[in-house]
Design a protein around this motif. Structure first.
Motif, PDB file in Angstrom:
ATOM      1  N   UNK A   1      32.364  37.857   1.195  1.00 16.20           N
ATOM      2  CA  UNK A   1      31.946  39.121   0.608  1.00 16.20           C
ATOM      3  C   UNK A   1      30.488  39.427   0.956  1.00 16.20           C
ATOM      4  N   UNK A   2      29.646  38.390   0.931  1.00 20.77           N
ATOM      5  CA  UNK A   2      28.212  38.601   1.188  1.00 20.77           C
ATOM      6  C   UNK A   2      27.956  39.068   2.620  1.00 20.77           C
ATOM      7  N   UNK A   3      28.764  38.611   3.567  1.00 19.46           N
ATOM      8  CA  UNK A   3      28.575  39.008   4.969  1.00 19.46           C
ATOM      9  C   UNK A   3      28.721  40.520   5.126  1.00 19.46           C
ATOM     10  N   UNK A   4      29.670  41.115   4.403  1.00 20.70           N
ATOM     11  CA  UNK A   4      29.861  42.562   4.509  1.00 20.70           C
ATOM     12  C   UNK A   4      28.849  43.335   3.669  1.00 20.70           C
ATOM     13  N   UNK A   5      28.494  42.789   2.492  1.00 23.42           N
ATOM     14  CA  UNK A   5      27.576  43.501   1.601  1.00 23.42           C
ATOM     15  C   UNK A   5      26.175  43.578   2.191  1.00 23.42           C
ATOM     16  N   UNK A   6      25.739  42.531   2.906  1.00 23.80           N
ATOM     17  CA  UNK A   6      24.355  42.503   3.394  1.00 23.80           C
ATOM     18  C   UNK A   6      24.076  43.590   4.432  1.00 23.80           C
TER      19      UNK A   6
ATOM     20  N   UNK B   1      29.413  41.083  -5.058  1.00 17.71           N
ATOM     21  CA  UNK B   1      30.408  40.151  -4.527  1.00 17.71           C
ATOM     22  C   UNK B   1      31.172  39.428  -5.632  1.00 17.71           C
ATOM     23  N   UNK B   2      30.823  39.687  -6.876  1.00 18.15           N
ATOM     24  CA  UNK B   2      31.271  38.840  -7.972  1.00 18.15           C
ATOM     25  C   UNK B   2      32.695  39.118  -8.418  1.00 18.15           C
TER      26      UNK B   2
ATOM     27  N   UNK C   1      23.573  49.909   3.069  1.00 15.10           N
ATOM     28  CA  UNK C   1      22.290  50.602   3.093  1.00 15.10           C
ATOM     29  C   UNK C   1      21.350  50.167   1.976  1.00 15.10           C
ATOM     30  N   UNK C   2      21.884  49.950   0.781  1.00 14.34           N
ATOM     31  CA  UNK C   2      20.992  49.597  -0.333  1.00 14.34           C
ATOM     32  C   UNK C   2      20.344  48.229  -0.126  1.00 14.34           C
ATOM     33  N   UNK C   3      21.055  47.321   0.552  1.00 18.30           N
ATOM     34  CA  UNK C   3      20.456  46.016   0.865  1.00 18.30           C
ATOM     35  C   UNK C   3      19.395  46.185   1.940  1.00 18.30           C
TER      36      UNK C   3
ATOM     37  N   UNK D   1      15.318  35.936  -1.792  1.00 18.81           N
ATOM     38  CA  UNK D   1      15.977  35.459  -3.003  1.00 18.81           C
ATOM     39  C   UNK D   1      16.286  36.575  -3.977  1.00 18.81           C
ATOM     40  N   UNK D   2      15.354  37.514  -4.097  1.00 14.50           N
ATOM     41  CA  UNK D   2      15.560  38.659  -4.983  1.00 14.50           C
ATOM     42  C   UNK D   2      16.707  39.546  -4.467  1.00 14.50           C
ATOM     43  N   UNK D   3      16.740  39.767  -3.167  1.00 17.25           N
ATOM     44  CA  UNK D   3      17.802  40.592  -2.581  1.00 17.25           C
ATOM     45  C   UNK D   3      19.167  39.948  -2.803  1.00 17.25           C
TER      46      UNK D   3
END
Length: 299
Positions: free
Chosen positions: A181-186, A213-214, A189-191, A202-204
């Motif tokens: 999930x993180x691979x697609x979310x990163x 992703x949760x 645009x907001x990231x 770490x904050x991102x």
């Protein structure tokens, strides 16, 4: 100024409230999911109020009554008694507290390990991702129950060690799931905007990537609780989990093997408790998956 803040916050709160109402409506309208939710709530209430509901609370510990050994179910002993005269109904009630608590703690520990590792691996990529995923693959190459047995045997038989063993064998599933999930979310645009604004990695990860992703992790965790209850019972049955005189369900079934033909109730009631708990959590997990997954949601 306060009125302006309130006017901006109110629509957000209303939207969140509407989402919760819709989710509950979708969860409640399915008869199987509704029955499983009610069953889970009942199990939680039984675990919380076990000392008040148990007919013989002291029988959950070391108290015995040898003169009442192996009595069949009756008005006094609803589920009968064991070989030491302890009330099985009371012990099953306290076993609910042990099994549910141990399952939640085990899954929680696995999430604490798996979520940060998976989010970090998916977000940073490169050699760090490779190292984390290769370690994950090593753990995934073993069946979870077999790995739990090996770890529990290595660190010693106890309920606490059994929970740790389960957490250490379960975390790779969450790591792999949240990494994908993180691979697609990163790439969203907001990231990218947060990174361009100078936000620390770490904050991102914790503020933007993990919350988005949760959802699948929650679904997987809710379904895993039933499997963890069964694994805890299996470890206790093998002597690697809870130890006597703990009223853990798997341990009770292990002790009842010698009396299976003469005292059927001794093993039946703990077994039925395991069956109901595992089935209820599995059905509830399916219902939550249907709500959170847009592909399976039926409005």
């Amino acid at each position: 100024m306060n009125k302006m803040i309130v006017s901006k916050i109110r629509p957000v709160l209303k939207s969140h409230t509407g989402q919760w109402k819709l989710s509950f409506h979708l969860l409640w309208r399915n008869s199987l999911t509704r029955a499983s939710l009610v069953t889970v709530i009942i199990l939680v209430l039984l675990a919380v109020f076990a000392p008040l509901l148990a007919t013989f609370p002291d029988h959950a510990g070391t108290a015995t009554n040898p003169s009442a050994g192996l009595l069949a179910p009756s008005g006094t002993y609803l589920f009968g008694t064991d070989e030491q005269g302890r009330d099985i109904f009371s012990r099953v009630l306290f076993g609910t507290r042990i099994s549910l608590g141990a399952a939640v703690i085990s899954v929680g520990l696995a999430l604490l390990i798996g979520i940060p590792l998976g989010a970090y691996a998916g977000a940073v990529g490169g050699w760090r991702d490779e190292v984390i995923m290769r370690v994950t693959d090593i753990f995934l190459s073993f069946p979870p129950l077999l790995l739990s047995i090996a770890i529990a045997a290595l660190i010693g038989p106890s309920l606490q060690n059994a929970m740790l063993a389960i957490a250490l064998s379960w975390w790779p599933w969450y790591t792999r799931l949240i990494r994908s999930q993180a691979i697609s979310v990163k790439e969203r645009q907001f990231v990218r905007a947060a990174q361009a604004a100078g936000a620390k990695p770490g904050w991102v990860i914790m503020r933007h990537i993990v919350p988005n992703c949760i959802a699948p992790v929650i679904v997987q965790a809710s379904m895993d609780i039933g499997g963890v209850i069964l694994t805890i019972a299996s470890l206790s049955f093998l002597g690697l989990g809870a130890q006597a005189p703990s009223p853990e369900w798997g341990l009770m079934i292990n002790t009842s093997r010698n009396y299976l033909l003469s005292a059927w109730w001794y093993s039946i009631f703990p077994g039925v408790a395991i069956f109901i708990a595992v089935l209820a959590f599995n059905l509830l997990g399916d219902g939550i998956r249907e709500i959170l997954d847009p592909k399976t949601r039926k409005l």
